[in-house]
Design an enzyme around this catalytic site. Structure first.
Site, PDB file in Angstrom:
ATOM      1  N   GLN A 101      -4.749  -1.988   9.661  1.00 60.16           N
ATOM      2  CA  GLN A 101      -4.776  -3.363   9.133  1.00 60.16           C
ATOM      3  C   GLN A 101      -5.320  -4.459   9.975  1.00 60.16           C
ATOM      4  OE1 GLN A 101      -3.706  -3.676   5.954  1.00 60.16           O
ATOM      5  NE2 GLN A 101      -3.937  -5.735   5.927  1.00 60.16           N
ATOM      6  N   ASP A 117     -11.273   2.093   3.849  1.00 55.19           N
ATOM      7  CA  ASP A 117     -11.704   0.706   3.783  1.00 55.19           C
ATOM      8  C   ASP A 117     -13.167   0.532   3.754  1.00 55.19           C
ATOM      9  OD1 ASP A 117      -9.524  -1.070   4.064  1.00 55.19           O
ATOM     10  OD2 ASP A 117      -9.258  -0.932   6.162  1.00 55.19           O
ATOM     11  N   LYS A 149       0.806  -1.182   0.082  1.00 61.88           N
ATOM     12  CA  LYS A 149       0.048  -0.048   0.229  1.00 61.88           C
ATOM     13  C   LYS A 149       0.859   1.372   0.064  1.00 61.88           C
ATOM     14  CE  LYS A 149      -3.713  -2.440   2.110  1.00 61.88           C
ATOM     15  NZ  LYS A 149      -4.578  -3.042   3.479  1.00 61.88           N
TER      16      LYS A 149
HETATM   17  N1  GUN Z   1      -6.717  -7.181   6.204  1.00 60.50           N
HETATM   18  C1  GUN Z   1      -6.769  -7.916   5.032  1.00 60.50           C
HETATM   19  N2  GUN Z   1      -7.361  -7.182   4.228  1.00 60.50           N
HETATM   20  C2  GUN Z   1      -7.748  -6.058   4.765  1.00 60.50           C
HETATM   21  C3  GUN Z   1      -8.182  -4.751   4.269  1.00 60.50           C
HETATM   22  O1  GUN Z   1      -8.720  -4.499   3.161  1.00 60.50           O
HETATM   23  N3  GUN Z   1      -8.425  -3.576   5.428  1.00 60.50           N
HETATM   24  C4  GUN Z   1      -7.801  -3.844   6.430  1.00 60.50           C
HETATM   25  N4  GUN Z   1      -7.931  -2.893   7.436  1.00 60.50           N
HETATM   26  N5  GUN Z   1      -7.317  -4.905   6.951  1.00 60.50           N
HETATM   27  C5  GUN Z   1      -7.099  -6.170   6.072  1.00 60.50           C
END
Ligand code: GUN
Length: 292
Positions: free
Chosen positions: A96, A119, A52
Site C-alpha cells: 500500500q 496493482d 481489500k
Molecule cells: N494507495 C492508494 N491507492 C493505491 C493503490 O491502488 N495501490 C497501492 N499499492 N497503494 C495505493
C-alpha cells in the site's frame, strides 16, 4: 435526463462473474490469494487495506494482511516482498502506498514479481500494457473502462479526453483507450495542469475522464452537450452541515443536465478499484495454474 453510471451496480455484476471463476478454481484445489502489505498507520491506507481484506473474505478468497511498523527498514520490507514472491498461496500482492519517507517506493515496486503485481505498477507490466499485451490492467483505469463498456458507451472512434497525467490513472487510462479492441479504439487527448486553454479541449470530448485531484474543477462550460463524463476524483471538502463531504473533480450538479451520462461521487468509480484488484487476483490465480 442524463443516465447515471454507477460503479456499485457495475461492480456487483463483475463480482457475480468472479464468484463463478473462484468456485471453478476452488473445485480444482486452488483458492485465489491476495496479500496486502501496510507499513505504518496512515488512516486512509488503513481503511483501504481493511476494505481489500474484507472483500477477499466475502468472495471466499485467501487473504493476507501484513501490517508492519512505521520504522520498518527498506531492507526488511524488501525481504517481505521476496517472501510473498515465493509464497505459493499468494497469487497477487501489493504494498500500500504511500510508504514512509525513508523507504524508496520505486525500489519496492521493482522488487515485486511482475506475475504477482496485481496493482500493475511494475514497469514491466506498465510496458506490457502499453504495447497491448497486458499481464494486468491497473485497477482504477480498468474500472473506468468497465464502466464505459457495461453502460453501453461506444468508445470506437470517439474522442476521449483524459484530464490528468498521473502514473496511477491519467497515463495508463490514455494508453488503454488508444489500444485496439472493444472498450477502446478511441482517439485520445491528455490535458493537465500545464495545458493552455484546457476548456477548449475538454469541450471536444465525446467521453471526458477526469482525474485531476481538484474539487469541482470541471464546470458545465467545459463539457460538450451529450458527452459521457467519468469522474475519478475523490476530494474531501468542508461542509457547513456535515463537517466534511466527498466530492469529485466534476461539478456534478452543474454538469449533469448537459451530458448524456455521468458518474457521481460518491457511488461512481469508487467501488470499481477494489473490484478490478480482485479481478486481477483471480486472473493471476488462473494463470498460475497453467504456467507455474
Ligand atoms: N494507495 C492508494 N491507492 C493505491 C493503490 O491502488 N495501490 C497501492 N499499492 N497503494 C495505493
Amino acid at each position: 435526463m442524463s443516465e447515471l453510471i454507477l460503479g456499485k451496480a457495475i461492480s456487483e455484476s463483475i463480482y457475480t462473474e468472479l464468484r463463478e471463476r473462484i468456485e471453478s478454481l476452488k473445485s480444482k484445489g486452488i483458492t485465489p490469494g491476495l496479500a496486502v502489505v501496510l507499513v505504518g498507520s496512515d488512516p486512509a491506507s488503513e481503511v483501504y487495506v481493511r476494505m481489500k481484506g474484507k472483500k477477499c473474505e466475502e468472495l471466499g478468497m485467501h487473504s493476507v494482511t501484513m501490517t508492519l511498523p512505521e520504522n520498518t527498514t527498506e531492507e526488511e520490507l524488501l525481504k517481505k516482498v521476496e517472501e510473498l514472491n515465493n509464497d505459493k498461496s499468494v497469487h497477487g500482492f501489493l504494498v500500500q502506498l504511500p510508504l514512509p519517507p525513508h523507504i524508496d517506493e520505486k525500489k519496492v515496486i521493482y522488487a515485486i514479481d511482475p506475475k504477482k503485481d496485481v496493482d500493475c505498477f511494475h514497469p514491466v507490466n506498465v510496458g506490457k500494457m502499453l504495447i497491448g499485451e497486458p499481464e494486468f490492467l491497473p485497477a482504477t483505469p480498468a474500472g473506468v473502462q468497465q464502466m464505459l463498456v457495461r453502460s453501453g458507451t461506444e468508445t470506437k472512434g470517439k474522442h476521449v479526453v483524459v484530464v490528468g497525467r498521473s502514473n496511477i490513472v491519467g497515463k495508463p487510462m490514455a494508453a488503454m483507450m488508444m489500444q485496439k479492441g472493444d472498450g477502446a479504439d478511441s482517439t485520445v487527448t491528455v490535458v493537465h495542469s500545464r495545458t493552455k486553454d484546457l476548456p477548449s479541449i475538454t469541450r471536444l470530448a465525446d467521453i471526458l475522464i477526469v482525474a485531476m485531484g481538484k474539487p469541482n474543477f470541471v464546470t458545465a462550460d467545459m463539457v460538450k452537450e451529450g458527452a459521457v463524463v467519468i469522474d475519478v476524483g475523490t476530494n474531501r471538502i468542508d461542509d457547513p452541515v456535515k463537517g466534511s463531504k466527498l466530492v469529485g473533480d466534476v461539478d456534478f450538479e452543474g454538469v449533469k443536465s448537459k451530458v448524456s451520462a455521468i458518474s457521481p461521487v460518491p457511488g461512481g468509480v469508487g467501488p470499481m478499484t477494489i473490484c478490478m484488484l480482485m479481478a486481477n487476483t483471480v486472473a493471476a490465480a488462473e494463470k498460475a495454474r497453467v504456467s507455474r
